[in-house]
Design a protein around this motif. Structure first.
Motif, PDB file in Angstrom:
ATOM      1  N   ARG A  99       0.800  -1.216   0.000  1.00  0.00           N
ATOM      2  CA  ARG A  99       0.000   0.000   0.000  1.00  0.00           C
ATOM      3  C   ARG A  99       0.837   1.274   0.000  1.00  0.00           C
ATOM      4  NH1 ARG A  99      -4.250  -2.152   4.523  1.00  0.00           N
ATOM      5  NH2 ARG A  99      -5.070  -3.860   3.273  1.00  0.00           N
ATOM      6  N   GLY A 100       1.920   1.281  -0.756  1.00  0.00           N
ATOM      7  CA  GLY A 100       2.691   2.502  -0.934  1.00  0.00           C
ATOM      8  C   GLY A 100       3.633   2.847   0.196  1.00  0.00           C
ATOM      9  N   GLN A 101       3.947   1.883   1.072  1.00  0.00           N
ATOM     10  CA  GLN A 101       4.873   2.176   2.155  1.00  0.00           C
ATOM     11  C   GLN A 101       6.285   2.328   1.598  1.00  0.00           C
ATOM     12  OE1 GLN A 101       2.681  -0.338   2.211  1.00  0.00           O
ATOM     13  NE2 GLN A 101       1.660  -0.453   4.166  1.00  0.00           N
ATOM     14  N   ARG A 102       7.093   3.028   2.345  1.00  0.00           N
ATOM     15  CA  ARG A 102       8.470   3.251   1.951  1.00  0.00           C
ATOM     16  C   ARG A 102       9.268   1.965   2.098  1.00  0.00           C
ATOM     17  NH1 ARG A 102      11.932   7.811   2.016  1.00  0.00           N
ATOM     18  NH2 ARG A 102      14.067   7.264   2.527  1.00  0.00           N
ATOM     19  N   THR A 103      10.086   1.640   1.092  1.00  0.00           N
ATOM     20  CA  THR A 103      10.886   0.419   1.164  1.00  0.00           C
ATOM     21  C   THR A 103      12.384   0.695   1.199  1.00  0.00           C
ATOM     22  OG1 THR A 103      10.877   0.229  -1.242  1.00  0.00           O
ATOM     23  CG2 THR A 103       9.183  -0.981  -0.020  1.00  0.00           C
ATOM     24  N   HIS A 104      12.786   1.960   1.031  1.00  0.00           N
ATOM     25  CA  HIS A 104      14.217   2.260   1.028  1.00  0.00           C
ATOM     26  C   HIS A 104      14.826   2.026   2.404  1.00  0.00           C
ATOM     27  CE1 HIS A 104      17.963   4.085  -0.191  1.00  0.00           C
ATOM     28  NE2 HIS A 104      17.902   4.905   0.859  1.00  0.00           N
ATOM     29  N   THR A 105      14.199   2.540   3.450  1.00  0.00           N
ATOM     30  CA  THR A 105      14.760   2.364   4.784  1.00  0.00           C
ATOM     31  C   THR A 105      13.912   1.439   5.645  1.00  0.00           C
ATOM     32  OG1 THR A 105      13.597   4.343   5.535  1.00  0.00           O
ATOM     33  CG2 THR A 105      15.867   4.615   4.807  1.00  0.00           C
TER      34      THR A 105
END
Length: 121
Positions: A99-105
């Motif tokens: 659902r569009g969560q950040r995956t970089h950190t």
């Protein structure tokens, strides 16, 4: 221990919190069930009579999807998303957030699930 629909309920807990341990029943549905029976939310599981337990079981089975039925429907929906090849299906297949969560950190644990290591020889 009171056994209701495949779940052992702790007799020391209040009925609202004990019913929310059943998969598919949250706090709102537990409150609705208590209201239908005329029980207060502070009523303990150990004080339930056989008749009240039977009434709880009948209300839940007639009005709500729970446990294995609900899990089967969820799995069927996920398989459909994967089959039609939509974005959410792709993310499910890769084990990434949907659902569009950040995956970089963040989401490092979900990214570790599908990590493959190739060694050059």
């Amino acid at each position: 221990m009171t056994y209701i629909l495949g779940t052992n309920l702790n007799p020391k807990k209040k009925i609202k919190f004990a019913l929310s341990q059943i998969f598919g029943i949250g706090s709102n549905k537990a409150s609705q069930i208590c209201d239908k029976l005329g029980l207060s939310n502070t009523f303990k599981v150990s004080h339930l009579t056989k008749y009240q337990i039977d009434e709880i079981i009948s209300i839940i089975t007639q009005n709500y999807l729970i446990d294995s039925e609900l899990k089967r429907i969820i799995q069927k929906d996920i398989k459909r998303l994967i089959f039609i090849g939509c974005y959410k299906g792709f993310r499910h297949n890769e084990g990434l957030p949907l659902r569009g969560q950040r995956t970089h950190t963040n989401a490092k644990t979900s990214r570790k699930k599908k990590t493959f290591f190739y060694l050059d020889k």
